[in-house]
Write an enzyme that holds these catalytic residues in place. Structure first.
Site, PDB file in Angstrom:
ATOM      1  N   LYS A   1       0.834  -1.198   0.000  1.00  0.00           N
ATOM      2  CA  LYS A   1       0.000   0.000   0.000  1.00  0.00           C
ATOM      3  C   LYS A   1       0.872   1.253   0.000  1.00  0.00           C
ATOM      4  O   LYS A   1       0.586   2.225  -0.698  1.00  0.00           O
ATOM      5  CB  LYS A   1      -0.926  -0.021   1.219  1.00  0.00           C
ATOM      6  CG  LYS A   1      -1.788   1.209   1.405  1.00  0.00           C
ATOM      7  CD  LYS A   1      -2.832   0.987   2.490  1.00  0.00           C
ATOM      8  CE  LYS A   1      -2.235   0.835   3.866  1.00  0.00           C
ATOM      9  NZ  LYS A   1      -1.778   2.138   4.443  1.00  0.00           N
TER      10      LYS A   1
ATOM     11  N   ARG B   1       2.561   5.978  -3.214  1.00  0.00           N
ATOM     12  CA  ARG B   1       3.635   6.846  -3.685  1.00  0.00           C
ATOM     13  C   ARG B   1       3.754   6.783  -5.205  1.00  0.00           C
ATOM     14  O   ARG B   1       3.910   7.802  -5.879  1.00  0.00           O
ATOM     15  CB  ARG B   1       4.968   6.437  -3.035  1.00  0.00           C
ATOM     16  CG  ARG B   1       5.085   6.844  -1.571  1.00  0.00           C
ATOM     17  CD  ARG B   1       6.206   6.079  -0.864  1.00  0.00           C
ATOM     18  NE  ARG B   1       6.480   6.594   0.477  1.00  0.00           N
ATOM     19  CZ  ARG B   1       5.728   6.340   1.548  1.00  0.00           C
ATOM     20  NH1 ARG B   1       4.654   5.574   1.423  1.00  0.00           N
ATOM     21  NH2 ARG B   1       6.065   6.831   2.727  1.00  0.00           N
TER      22      ARG B   1
ATOM     23  N   SER C   1      11.090   6.950  11.594  1.00  0.00           N
ATOM     24  CA  SER C   1      10.553   6.365  10.349  1.00  0.00           C
ATOM     25  C   SER C   1      11.454   6.638   9.149  1.00  0.00           C
ATOM     26  O   SER C   1      10.965   6.895   8.042  1.00  0.00           O
ATOM     27  CB  SER C   1       9.128   6.889  10.082  1.00  0.00           C
ATOM     28  OG  SER C   1       8.260   6.535  11.127  1.00  0.00           O
TER      29      SER C   1
ATOM     30  N   ASP D   1       4.196   0.174  12.353  1.00  0.00           N
ATOM     31  CA  ASP D   1       3.004  -0.542  11.902  1.00  0.00           C
ATOM     32  C   ASP D   1       3.004  -2.019  12.286  1.00  0.00           C
ATOM     33  O   ASP D   1       1.969  -2.686  12.163  1.00  0.00           O
ATOM     34  CB  ASP D   1       2.844  -0.409  10.383  1.00  0.00           C
ATOM     35  CG  ASP D   1       2.260   0.938   9.982  1.00  0.00           C
ATOM     36  OD1 ASP D   1       1.704   1.631  10.853  1.00  0.00           O
ATOM     37  OD2 ASP D   1       2.379   1.308   8.798  1.00  0.00           O
TER      38      ASP D   1
ATOM     39  N   LYS E   1      -3.166   7.148  14.378  1.00  0.00           N
ATOM     40  CA  LYS E   1      -3.485   6.267  13.250  1.00  0.00           C
ATOM     41  C   LYS E   1      -5.007   6.137  13.112  1.00  0.00           C
ATOM     42  O   LYS E   1      -5.764   6.960  13.604  1.00  0.00           O
ATOM     43  CB  LYS E   1      -2.814   4.909  13.470  1.00  0.00           C
ATOM     44  CG  LYS E   1      -1.292   4.950  13.452  1.00  0.00           C
ATOM     45  CD  LYS E   1      -0.750   5.173  12.054  1.00  0.00           C
ATOM     46  CE  LYS E   1       0.752   5.057  12.020  1.00  0.00           C
ATOM     47  NZ  LYS E   1       1.297   5.170  10.650  1.00  0.00           N
TER      48      LYS E   1
END
Length: 430
Positions: A44, A49, A194, A313, A340
């Site tokens: 995903k 992107r 991240s 995640d 989230k």
């Protein structure tokens, strides 16, 4: 007419999501031994992107695109010229489309979504885009969707952001950067989290011939008016692979699952699963376009410690795996989970407690203490969060349970329940 049709389709999708509530009962797996081969849809994260880059550069084509709700919403949203774009629960689409429409001269849209989406902040991104010259206004509450965007030609090329925010804010700016007349210089202030997701974005820019640098806390992206015809092949989703890592970890020694299509030099931060799950006795072998997960030993640890700042995640999956194995865990770097689809830390606390766990959470960490008792036939609430449904499903190797609003998996992995049945899980609609 096209605009009206797009709006109707988006509204229909939203209405369908709100109305249907699928409740599934998962019986305890019949033998705890798993041997299977699964083809997982495209990532995903990579898909969204790639879709935005294709909208900026029509010379791009995409293979193995995710069939998730989020990717479909993103693709439809990019086609809207003027009017309302309802992205429902798709947080990535909200962030990425904000940057995209802000840079599209002549387009004017209002970005909105579900009730939860109107509670998820966008102020950091909006302020950054405004500093570049964007015209964005809040329709209701300051700092939150819905937002009205009047696309403009953005010529300023320097902006700064806090480094510890969601990488989606950063990637939103980086993705539009090459289409800007003067490119972009982005300064990240503080300790960066991240990083893999930032590198994923820069990696995709490199694949289409866009030059960039990432040195210390400064990222620069050069402008590029046109790209050569390019095929972007989306790798399968590592976040989705996490649920199979959990299944193998909770199954008997000798169990194995083959997953396609993956590569060792992945752009996805969740590829760290192959290292983390060695602690649970799961070995990962990389081969021709696939990985083989094999349970080689029982877990001998009493507590697992993980800093998941670069892969938040997979926190839900790891916490549930530890609970199922009767061991503890201390997971840190989870500050982004508060914003989230739901507050994932509180959701984990609530649902694991219902199952008998001894768990505590803060605003950025989770601590689970070892326990061997698991209650059965507990109904797990999913909070409009796909990862809650899928992270808890592997517990059917240890107990019977119910998953409420199980259709939420379509957000990222529509085939999840079908694939789970292929592993001989007994999944029945209530």
């Amino acid at each position: 007419m096209y605009l009206l049709t797009s709006r109707i389709v988006l509204l229909q999708n939203t209405i369908i999501k709100e109305i249907k509530t699928l409740k599934l009962h998962l019986s305890k797996h019949p033998n705890n031994h798993i041997t299977a081969s699964i083809q997982i849809t495209g990532s995903k994260s990579e898909s969204n992107r790639s879709l935005l880059l294709r909208a900026l550069y029509p010379e791009i084509s995409i293979e193995n695109l995710s069939n998730s709700d989020d990717a479909q919403v993103m693709e439809k949203g990019l086609q809207v010229e003027n009017g309302v774009v309802d992205i429902h629960h798709a947080g990535t689409a909200m962030r990425f489309l904000t940057g995209y429409f802000a840079s599209q001269e002549g387009k004017e849209v209002t970005l909105t979504g579900s009730q939860r989406m109107t509670e998820r902040p966008v102020k950091v991104l909006v302020e950054a885009l405004r500093s570049l010259g964007a015209d964005i206004a809040y329709e209701k509450n300051e700092g939150y969707p819905p937002i009205r965007i009047k696309g403009k030609k953005l010529v300023k090329n320097r902006v700064s952001l806090p480094a510890n925010i969601s990488s989606q804010y950063i990637s939103s700016l980086l993705l539009i950067a090459p289409s800007l007349e003067n490119g972009l210089e982005l300064e990240l202030i503080g300790k960066i989290t991240s990083v893999p997701y930032i590198k994923m974005t820069l990696g995709l820019l490199s694949q289409i011939g866009v030059a960039s640098t990432f040195e210390d806390n400064i990222i620069t992206v050069s402008p590029k008016a046109k790209v050569a015809p390019t095929v972007l092949t989306v790798e399968s989703d590592w976040s989705s692979a996490s649920y199979y890592y959990s299944i193998v970890a909770l199954s008997d020694v000798g169990s194995e699952i083959k997953l396609s299509a993956y590569k060792k030099d992945s752009l996805q931060g969740d590829g760290v699963l192959s290292d983390i799950y060695t602690d649970f006795g799961v070995e990962t072998s990389f081969s021709n376009n696939y990985i083989l997960l094999k349970k080689t030993a029982d877990c001998e640890l009493t507590t697992v410690n993980c800093d998941l700042a670069n892969a938040p995640d997979i926190a839900q999956t790891i916490a549930v795996t530890c609970f199922g194995l009767g061991i503890g865990c201390h997971l840190t770097g989870l500050h982004t989970l508060k914003i989230k689809e739901t507050d994932r830390l509180e959701a984990l606390h609530t649902e694991l407690t219902k199952l008998g766990a001894d768990i505590s959470v803060t605003d950025k960490a989770l601590t689970l203490r070892p326990s061997t008792s698991i209650k059965k036939d507990v109904a797990i609430d999913t909070y409009n969060d796909h990862r809650m449904a899928m992270a808890f499903a592997p517990l059917a190797l240890k107990t019977c349970l119910v998953i409420n609003d199980a259709e939420v998996v379509s957000k990222s992995y529509p085939d999840f329940w079908k694939d789970l049945k292929s592993l001989l899980f007994d999944v029945n609609e209530i």
